[in-house]
Design an enzyme around this catalytic site. Structure first.
Site, PDB file in Angstrom:
ATOM      1  N   CYS A 272       2.147   0.104  -8.728  1.00  0.00           N
ATOM      2  CA  CYS A 272       2.985   0.396  -8.058  1.00  0.00           C
ATOM      3  C   CYS A 272       4.436   0.965  -8.889  1.00  0.00           C
ATOM      4  O   CYS A 272       5.397   1.429  -8.709  1.00  0.00           O
ATOM      5  CB  CYS A 272       3.474  -0.234  -6.712  1.00  0.00           C
ATOM      6  SG  CYS A 272       3.702  -1.844  -7.144  1.00  0.00           S
TER       7      CYS A 272
ATOM      8  N   GLY B  98       0.976  -1.115  -0.048  1.00  0.00           N
ATOM      9  CA  GLY B  98      -0.066  -0.136  -0.016  1.00  0.00           C
ATOM     10  C   GLY B  98       0.875   1.215   0.051  1.00  0.00           C
ATOM     11  O   GLY B  98       2.199   1.128  -0.583  1.00  0.00           O
ATOM     12  N   SER B  99       0.360   2.306   0.599  1.00  0.00           N
ATOM     13  CA  SER B  99       0.985   3.651   0.423  1.00  0.00           C
ATOM     14  C   SER B  99       2.287   3.659   1.382  1.00  0.00           C
ATOM     15  O   SER B  99       2.167   2.920   2.471  1.00  0.00           O
ATOM     16  CB  SER B  99       0.133   4.680   0.797  1.00  0.00           C
ATOM     17  OG  SER B  99      -0.262   4.583   2.336  1.00  0.00           O
TER      18      SER B  99
ATOM     19  N   GLY C  75       2.388   2.184   5.173  1.00  0.00           N
ATOM     20  CA  GLY C  75       3.680   1.313   5.271  1.00  0.00           C
ATOM     21  C   GLY C  75       4.495   1.724   6.866  1.00  0.00           C
ATOM     22  O   GLY C  75       4.988   1.045   7.738  1.00  0.00           O
TER      23      GLY C  75
ATOM     24  N   GLU D  65       5.729  -3.258   1.061  1.00  0.00           N
ATOM     25  CA  GLU D  65       5.755  -3.390  -0.448  1.00  0.00           C
ATOM     26  C   GLU D  65       5.137  -1.920  -0.685  1.00  0.00           C
ATOM     27  O   GLU D  65       3.718  -1.981  -0.816  1.00  0.00           O
ATOM     28  CB  GLU D  65       5.026  -4.530  -1.063  1.00  0.00           C
ATOM     29  CG  GLU D  65       4.916  -4.458  -2.459  1.00  0.00           C
ATOM     30  CD  GLU D  65       6.185  -4.313  -3.020  1.00  0.00           C
ATOM     31  OE1 GLU D  65       6.269  -3.175  -3.812  1.00  0.00           O
ATOM     32  OE2 GLU D  65       7.085  -5.205  -3.056  1.00  0.00           O
TER      33      GLU D  65
HETATM   34  C1  UN1 Z   1       1.682  -3.592  -7.770  1.00  0.00           C
HETATM   35  O1  UN1 Z   1       1.465  -2.666  -8.519  1.00  0.00           O
HETATM   36  O2  UN1 Z   1       1.451  -3.609  -6.559  1.00  0.00           O
HETATM   37  O3  UN1 Z   1       5.450  -5.682 -11.885  1.00  0.00           O
HETATM   38  C2  UN1 Z   1       2.152  -4.902  -8.213  1.00  0.00           C
HETATM   39  C3  UN1 Z   1       4.223  -5.395 -12.175  1.00  0.00           C
HETATM   40  C4  UN1 Z   1       3.254  -6.417 -11.532  1.00  0.00           C
HETATM   41  C5  UN1 Z   1       2.822  -6.385  -9.893  1.00  0.00           C
HETATM   42  C6  UN1 Z   1       2.848  -4.721  -9.543  1.00  0.00           C
HETATM   43  N1  UN1 Z   1       3.910  -7.653 -11.853  1.00  0.00           N
HETATM   44  O4  UN1 Z   1       3.901  -4.490 -12.547  1.00  0.00           O
END
Ligand code: UN1
Length: 508
Positions: free
Chosen positions: A295, A239-240, A244, A261
């Site tokens: 992300c 998440g953000s 975190g 993450e």
């Molecule tokens: C995410 O955006 O939290 O590498 C995960 C990627 C994907 C996973 C993204 N396999 O863009």
């Protein structure tokens, strides 16, 4: 379509899933899941409270005591059967992802494929939870390490990967002998119920009930309890950065283990020698895919000054051809943002960029799609003012905005790549070995992921996934990420008749 995938996944058989009209209006114990493309309710979901949370974790603990005794390759067979069932249900599950979070159908299916891939990986891993053997300095001694199940694991996931990120955690945790308590995003509860239902049903049929568990609730009722809960030795949270930080502090306070993450602010460097067609195609997917809500989305483009006037028109040409609209319609490449707040954040970031001297090259506004009352926005490119920074580019706005900068020397580009708080993914496009290797060298990219001639998003499951600095330092998915889900035990066995002390100590 909505009814179809929900029915195929058995969601109407779940007691906590209600027809939207049947939920008591204003009932604080119920949330409504909305389709971000239409603004219409899909279904209502009954939330957990403190008591049901408690029962869930108690059950996960009880199931753990049995599951940890099941041989790892047998646990792997359970995960294999789960992967097979997800394969069978790939289409409805992928369509549910599209329906609930608005990513285009191809990406919804891709996300489910990612879950299938990690299940396959975990099956192989179930026979490879290797420990090392070390030579002992003492005669007649054997020294080795073994990896043992850790306990029930708490998984907190975000809306943007409502199935795959849980699967990264849950499939590995399961072969490692852990049970899983999953708290999904309140923006994607139906996908969570569907995913967990498959795993739980298969495991239960094979004689292992209670390994996969779900708690759906607000942060104050469930989230805070979960991170403070000493019965959960590991909290894996996506998440953000703000979330975190909170999770990290609370878990550290009880000396628990965290796998974080968090946000990314990923850049692509385009060197003077780059293949611009390849770069343009990759940038398009990485900046615009999932409507900029990964992300790993490319948010910054750092282009050599000698090629920027060639690259930008190509990108603008490609952006002009993007179709925005119903994510179920395969002709569309961009679906909606997750909610109205995300649209506001997008508009605010564009306005700030303008105030800071940025020039909007294309996009910048919301989009009205006829017949749909959704949260659509235009994929946007903003050129940073020459020789001046663009402070807004240091922030992660979860929307398709790409900020463009130029550079003269590759070292300068790498510095710009690293000059943000986050450190998730990065990429360079170049045909120069020298530039590519500088980017990968110790003084190169400071991110957890560094790609050459590939965009920042769309990582395969086989590598460890995660990043440095404010991204949180965690690694999930492939490589040896499984070690986070186990406890390491160092064992020394004396098979001699004498007590030999290490370090040559003679004790009487
Ligand atoms: C995410 O955006 O939290 O590498 C995960 C990627 C994907 C996973 C993204 N396999 O863009």
């Amino acid at each position: 379509m909505s009814a179809e995938c929900l029915r195929a996944l058995g969601l109407w058989d779940e007691p906590r899933v209600l027809e939207p009209g049947k939920a008591g209006a204003g009932d604080p114990g119920v949330i409504v899941s909305e389709n971000p493309a239409t603004g219409r309710a899909i279904a209502a979901v009954r939330l957990d409270d403190a008591a049901s949370y408690d029962a869930c974790v108690a059950g996960a603990r009880e199931a753990f005591l049995k599951w940890r005794e099941v041989p790892a390759p047998v646990r792997g067979q359970v995960v294999r059967a789960i992967g097979d069932e997800v394969r069978r249900l790939k289409t409805p599950l992928g369509e549910l992802v599209t329906l609930e979070v608005g990513k285009i159908r191809q990406e919804g299916l891709g996300e489910v494929q990612e879950s299938i891939d990690i299940a396959d990986f975990a099956v192989g891993l179930s026979r490879q939870l290797y420990g090392l053997t070390m030579p002992s300095e003492r005669p007649c001694h054997r020294m080795f390490e073994q990896w043992l199940p850790l306990g029930p694991v708490g998984v907190i996931s975000a809306f943007n990967f409502p199935n795959a990120v849980w699967a990264w955690n849950a499939m590995l945790a399961a072969v490692c002998g852990d049970t899983v308590v999953w708290k999904p995003s309140l923006l994607a509860p139906l996908t969570a119920i569907a995913g967990n239902r498959i795993a739980d049903r298969v495991a239960t049929q094979m004689g292992h009930p209670g390994v996969f568990r779900l708690v759906i609730g607000a942060d104050d009722a469930v989230g805070e309890r979960m991170v403070a809960d000493r019965r959960l030795p590991l909290i894996s949270a996506t998440g953000s950065c703000r979330m975190g930080r909170r999770v990290g502090q609370v878990v550290a306070g009880r000396l628990g283990r965290c796998l974080l993450e968090l946000g990314g602010n990923n850049a692509v460097i385009v060197d003077r020698s780059a293949d611009l067609d390849l770069a343009a195609r990759a940038i398009l997917f990485a900046a615009v895919g999932t409507a900029g809500q990964r992300c790993t989305t490319t948010r910054r483009l750092i282009v050599h000054e000698s090629v920027v006037e060639q690259l930008l028109p190509r990108l603008v040409g490609a952006y002009k051809q993007i179709r925005i609209g119903d994510p179920m319609d395969e002709r569309n490449l961009v679906g909606p943002l997750i909610n109205a707040r995300a649209v506001d954040a997008f508009l605010a970031a564009v306005a700030t960029a303008r105030e800071q001297g940025g020039r909007v090259v294309i996009g910048g506004d919301r989009v009205r799609v006829p017949g749909l009352d959704g949260n659509f926005v235009e994929p946007t490119i903003v050129r940073a003012p020459p020789d001046r920074g663009l402070p807004i580019a240091h922030e992660e706005t979860f929307a398709p905005i790409l900020y463009v900068f130029t550079f003269k020397e590759v070292e300068q580009a790498v510095r710009m790549n690293n000059d943000v708080d986050q450190g998730l993914s990065s990429a360079i496009f170049t045909d120069s070995v020298r530039s590519a290797e500088r980017f990968l060298a110790p003084a190169g990219s400071d991110c957890g992921i560094a790609n050459v001639n590939i965009g920042t998003s769309g990582a395969e499951i086989g590598g460890a996934f995660g990043g440095e600095k404010d991204t949180g330092g965690g690694r999930e998915s492939g490589s040896d990420s499984w070690k986070a889900y186990m406890r390491r035990q160092t064992c020394t066995v004396n098979y001699g008749a004498h007590l030999a002390l290490a370090q040559g100590i003679n004790f009487g």
